[in-house]
Enzyme design. Structure first.
Site, mmCIF file in Angstrom:
data_model
loop_
_atom_site.group_PDB
_atom_site.id
_atom_site.type_symbol
_atom_site.label_atom_id
_atom_site.label_comp_id
_atom_site.label_asym_id
_atom_site.label_seq_id
_atom_site.Cartn_x
_atom_site.Cartn_y
_atom_site.Cartn_z
ATOM 1 C CG MET A 70 -1.762 -1.144 1.483
ATOM 2 S SD MET A 70 -3.367 -1.199 0.076
ATOM 3 C CE MET A 70 -4.181 0.218 1.017
ATOM 4 C CG ASP A 102 1.084 -5.889 -6.557
ATOM 5 O OD1 ASP A 102 1.092 -6.809 -6.076
ATOM 6 O OD2 ASP A 102 0.260 -4.885 -6.205
ATOM 7 C CD GLU A 113 -0.221 -10.188 -7.911
ATOM 8 O OE1 GLU A 113 -0.451 -10.942 -6.923
ATOM 9 O OE2 GLU A 113 -0.273 -9.174 -8.105
ATOM 10 C CB SER A 163 -10.833 -17.286 -10.257
ATOM 11 O OG SER A 163 -10.955 -16.802 -9.137
ATOM 12 C CD1 TRP A 170 5.787 -16.443 -26.023
ATOM 13 C CD2 TRP A 170 4.012 -14.891 -25.718
ATOM 14 N NE1 TRP A 170 6.077 -15.062 -26.379
ATOM 15 C CE2 TRP A 170 5.018 -14.404 -26.134
ATOM 16 C CE3 TRP A 170 2.845 -14.437 -25.514
ATOM 17 C CZ2 TRP A 170 4.927 -13.038 -26.799
ATOM 18 C CZ3 TRP A 170 2.816 -13.016 -25.831
ATOM 19 C CH2 TRP A 170 3.828 -12.072 -26.463
ATOM 20 C CG ASP A 192 -0.077 -12.582 -2.444
ATOM 21 O OD1 ASP A 192 -0.333 -12.057 -1.377
ATOM 22 O OD2 ASP A 192 0.088 -12.115 -3.446
ATOM 23 C CD1 TRP A 216 16.565 -42.274 -15.473
ATOM 24 C CD2 TRP A 216 14.518 -41.431 -15.551
ATOM 25 N NE1 TRP A 216 15.639 -43.229 -14.954
ATOM 26 C CE2 TRP A 216 14.432 -42.521 -14.829
ATOM 27 C CE3 TRP A 216 13.451 -40.537 -15.623
ATOM 28 C CZ2 TRP A 216 13.047 -43.130 -14.429
ATOM 29 C CZ3 TRP A 216 12.334 -40.865 -15.222
ATOM 30 C CH2 TRP A 216 11.963 -42.226 -14.640
#
Length: 934
Positions: free
Chosen positions: A576, A711, A736, A740, A807, A819, A929
């Protein structure tokens, strides 16, 4: 920082796409949406209508006598739609039965499988923020979450005044336990979504209730939205409050009444949730005879409510290409782009109550099938990703439920190839353009009469091109990097140093170690360390502690370290920010930061700064008492705040992304804002201080950051990020972009293409100058490992199902961060399976990121071995992946033909042949391997 919010209901074809591609649109391959995109999925011929429709001459079918065939065939199609439901979270604190102790009730009126994730703060406790409550407070059925919280399932109650079912948890609170506050968040296990107090936990203060007559009431709990001093508290006082009956309602926190009388309180928070609703449509077909001709009569009934329109056509062959049949049509039918017909469904009242919508359509005999899609308001509906199809020349019915194989068997569907779709679509577009040219450019071989006619034609062609691009965009990833092996090319990155990479890697940019000329994506060989967790600020000397382990991190093999937010902040974690140029934070002061970055450089590690660009906390109130005036070096006013955030009275333009309601959202469309932020980022890199500040300047040669972790980039357009990156020239950048995943009835969908498409779209908006965290891969790994469903780790084309499958050079893979893990724990990786996750991301393409808590744990030796194996085999962000197995209990792949790996309890051995393999690393449910040199 993350926000856990409900996803908005997305509709296709809602805006005109922009054109920023150099590839001709009609020549780019595309495919229709897959099975996963069956919800509200628009047919490709119904995007962006561009003409005012005129009614087609209609004839009523009821006016013509018909002779019905004794046999009627009914096809029933089941489908789902999404609907936003509004409900409330209730919090009530009341006296207990004996009027001595207290009872806290947390309830929710929304449907779902709710769990209360909660913990407590003790009076005078200087430890971490959450603690596990005493045993006599924990309700039956609760599950401990390590040693800092518990999860309690909600129970149903019939006490809700409006008669609806209320889910609730009741907690007994005793003053003898010394509890000062209760912290909680809600989780809907069906949808996999967390409900927070915006981005913070809910906090219920108890000191003024349990200890009203004692000195303990003067002691405040150590954390929470309620008790932060300064700006954040002032922001809360500004938030508007609404009434719910006679009870006050706060949208942003749970708190005690201002009069501080120990009589308890009641608070409500309004929340919305996206739910799935089951609907169906039945189509009855029968033959009828009219004047010696035979017709197919179709009768439609659906329980889909509201304004329902059926878009329909017929087809004559297996390609199922839409055609318009000859009239007559049902009353009110209109043509749509000369490709289909629209018929409004009528509402009827059936005998058993409720309401259904119906239509009746007659088709001349000779067509093999009837195709249609449904439109409800702005929502489009298809069946399992395909147009609804009813055979006209054969009998049979389609089961209302079933898998894709059942669909093929019941309707005899032949899946058309991508090439057929491409040719059919481009032919349609070409014919449209040809017709426009013939009809408008030429009138009996005469010249164009006016510039207005020309402009109309160009606009029509542009709309057709936009339509084509929109189909391409929703159907396939915007960018796709080939993963097939190609001849190697040598790239010189430093004198006397060469790196061998596939030729495909050279196509997009020249790889260089010089941070001043690279594109923000590094060399491709980076291994990232998140150098902090959620509690790192507590020690007050985190920069010094990191400096002490800089050499150790380098010896493990890390090349980049992500540092916490450096600026002065209202919240101690740094997310903040207030005065951006004040680099004295809870992690240390500006000199300690400089010293830390210098120490990392000395051991060969680059440093990323955590830049919070989406929002900023204000210093002063305006005349209305709203905190939207900034101080410090960047003394912006309310023009720097977006106008569509209802809480901060900004005078800027509307937001270009999602709002973060806990602080003013910055309007990046303002030129002065972008200029100031670019100068700030350059200052963090090279100290470019402007003379206008007229204030003492610290004696610094260089802050020294090498790049950025950005952020909450969902909050603003990626094009602004491109501007900031081009100005500050970072060595590496990662955003970031977190929202969902797709869920159906609480279960993670197998196909997450829509989710990774949104991340790819953001990267594309930055012009590829920044990577993004591969949240898709993390989410799929969660479900695959937790449920032993390793088949999820391969998409429909046999590639990795996350961003690394589309990508990889811009995908930063991870399994945990501050988080999701740490003491927040809001999306923890499946316990005990962390090393399977690292075995995956540290052997696969993309740029892997390792969480600090995992490095310095019992996983340290295994993580170090995996990093060493990745480096000696030169696995990089564009490495090729050949998936060998993706089955219920095992996933296996070969990377660059140098490394073979498997995760899961199932068996796998690398193929024996000319290539020989040696087992290099083995752990719980994973093996790696290495190829032996010939």
């Amino acid at each position: 920082m993350s926000t856990v919010a409900l996803e908005p209901l997305l509709h296709l074809c809602t805006r005109k796409p922009s054109f920023h591609t150099q590839t001709p649109i009609l020549l780019r391959p595309f495919f229709l949406p897959t099975r996963s995109s069956n919800l509200n999925d628009a047919s490709f011929i119904f995007c962006q209508p561009r003409r005012t429709l005129s009614p087609v001459p209609a004839a009523s079918l009821t006016d013509t006598p018909t002779l019905q065939c004794p046999q009627t065939t009914t096809n029933t199609f089941a489908f789902n739609r999404t609907q936003m439901v509004t409900g409330k979270i209730f919090v009530r604190l009341d006296r207990g039965k004996d009027m001595k102790d207290w009872e806290l009730m947390v309830g929710c009126s929304l449907p779902g499988k709710w769990v209360l994730h909660w913990g407590v703060t003790f009076l005078g406790d200087a430890g971490r923020e959450w603690d596990q409550p005493p045993h006599d407070m924990i309700p039956p059925g609760s599950v401990p979450v390590k040693d800092y919280a518990v999860e309690t399932p909600f129970k149903k109650s019939s006490l809700y005044a409006e008669g609806d079912t209320l889910h609730e948890v009741r907690i007994d609170i005793r003053a003898k336990n010394g509890i000062s506050a209760i912290h909680f968040v809600l989780k809907d296990k069906e949808a996999g979504a967390w409900y927070k107090n915006e981005t913070r936990d809910f906090v219920v203060s108890l000191v003024n209730y349990l200890y009203a007559d004692s000195d303990a009431s003067k002691i405040e709990p150590k954390r929470g939205f309620v008790f932060w001093p300064g700006n954040l508290w002032q922001i809360y006082n500004m938030f508007p409050k609404s009434k719910a009956g006679e009870n006050e309602s706060s949208e942003y926190r749970v708190s005690e009444r201002e009069n501080n009388q120990p009589k308890g309180f009641y608070e409500e928070v309004y929340v919305t949730k996206k739910v799935l609703v089951n609907n169906s449509i039945s189509v009855s077909t029968k033959k009828c005879f009219e004047s010696g001709s035979v017709k197919d009569l179709l009768y439609f009934e659906t329980d889909l409510p509201g304004d329902v329109v059926i878009h329909w056509g017929v087809c004559t062959d297996a390609s199922r290409r839409w055609e318009i049949p000859p009239p007559p049509y049902p009353p009110g039918t209109v043509a749509f782009k000369d490709k289909a017909l629209r018929t409004q469904l009528r509402g009827i009242e059936p005998r058993d109550g409720g309401k259904v919508y119906s239509a009746e359509i007659a088709i001349e005999e000779g067509f093999t099938g009837f195709v249609f899609v449904l439109k409800q308001n702005e929502n489009w509906f298809k069946y399992l990703g395909n147009d609804f199809y009813v055979p006209l020349s054969i009998s049979g019915s389609l089961p209302s439920t079933g898998n894709k194989e059942d669909l093929k068997e019941g309707l005899q569907i032949e899946e058309p190839s991508q090439e057929n779709y491409l040719f059919a679509f481009t032919d349609t577009i070409a014919n449209e353009i040809k017709n426009i040219v013939k009809g408008n450019f030429y009138e009996k071989n005469q010249k164009i009469k006016s510039k207005k006619a020309q402009q109309s034609i160009f606009e029509e062609i542009e709309r057709l091109a936009a339509e084509a691009y929109n189909i391409f965009r929703i159907s396939i990833p915007t960018f796709f990097e080939p993963t097939t092996a190609k001849p190697e090319a040598t790239i010189v990155v430093e004198p006397e140093t060469t790196i061998m990479v596939p030729e495909a890697s050279v196509e997009s940019e020249t790889i260089s170690l010089d941070p001043k000329i690279c594109s923000g994506t590094g060399t491709g060989y980076e291994i990232l360390c998140q150098g902090f967790n959620w509690e790192s600020h507590r020690c007050g000397r985190w920069y010094k502690e990191l400096k002490e382990i800089a050499s150790e991190l380098a010896s493990i093999g890390f090349t980049v370290v992500w540092l916490p937010p450096p600026t002065e902040s209202v919240s101690p974690e740094g997310y903040m920010p207030k005065d951006l140029y004040n680099l004295n934070s809870r992690y240390g002061n500006i000199d300690e930061l400089k010293d830390l970055v210098k120490s990392f450089h000395e051991v060969g590690i680059k440093a990323l700064g955590d830049a919070v660009l989406n929002h900023r906390c204000a210093h002063y109130q305006n005349r209305n008492g709203v905190w939207n005036v900034f101080g410090g070096c960047l003394d912006w006013d309310d023009r720097a705040i977006v106008s569509d955030d209802p809480h901060f009275q900004g005078r800027g333009n509307k937001s270009s992304g999602d709002n973060f309601h806990a602080a003013p959202n910055i309007d990046h469309s303002q030129e002065f804002v972008r200029k100031d932020l670019k100068e700030w980022l350059c200052w963090l890199r090279w100290l470019c201080w402007r003379a206008k500040y007229r204030m003492p300047v610290p004696t610094l040669k260089e802050i020294g950051y090498d790049g950025w972790r950005l952020d909450f980039v969902r909050g603003f357009w990626g094009g602004y990020v491109k501007d900031y990156i081009e100005a500050s020239e970072p060595y590496f950048s990662v955003g970031e972009y977190w929202d969902s995943l797709s869920y159906t009835y609480g279960e993670t969908d197998h196909n997450q293409d829509a989710h990774r498409q949104r991340i790819v779209d953001w990267i594309n908006a930055t012009n590829g100058t920044s990577g993004a965290f591969d949240v898709t891969t993390k989410g799929i790994l969660h479900t695959a490992l937790e449920k032993c469903e390793y088949e999820r780790l391969s998409d429909e084309k046999g590639k990795p199902p996350g961003v690394i499958g589309w990508w990889p050079s811009r995908a930063v893979t991870f399994i945990e961060n501050h988080d999701t893990g740490s003491t927040q724990g809001h999306w923890r990786f499946p316990s005990g399976k962390e090393m399977q996750g690292y075995a995956y991301i540290l052997t696969h393409p993309g740029t892997p990121s390792v969480f600090y808590d995992h490095i310095f744990s019992h996983y340290k030796a295994e993580i170090t071995s995996l990093i060493s194996l990745r480096k000696r085999n030169k696995i990089h962000c564009r490495s090729t992946v050949q998936i060998s197995k993706a089955e219920k209990d095992v996933y296996a792949a070969i990377i660059d033909e140098k490394v073979a790996m498997k995760i899961g309890p199932g068996r796998f051995e690398p193929p024996s042949g000319s290539q020989k393999w040696s087992l290099a690393i083995e752990g719980k449910d994973y093996k790696i391997w290495e190829a032996l040199l010939p």
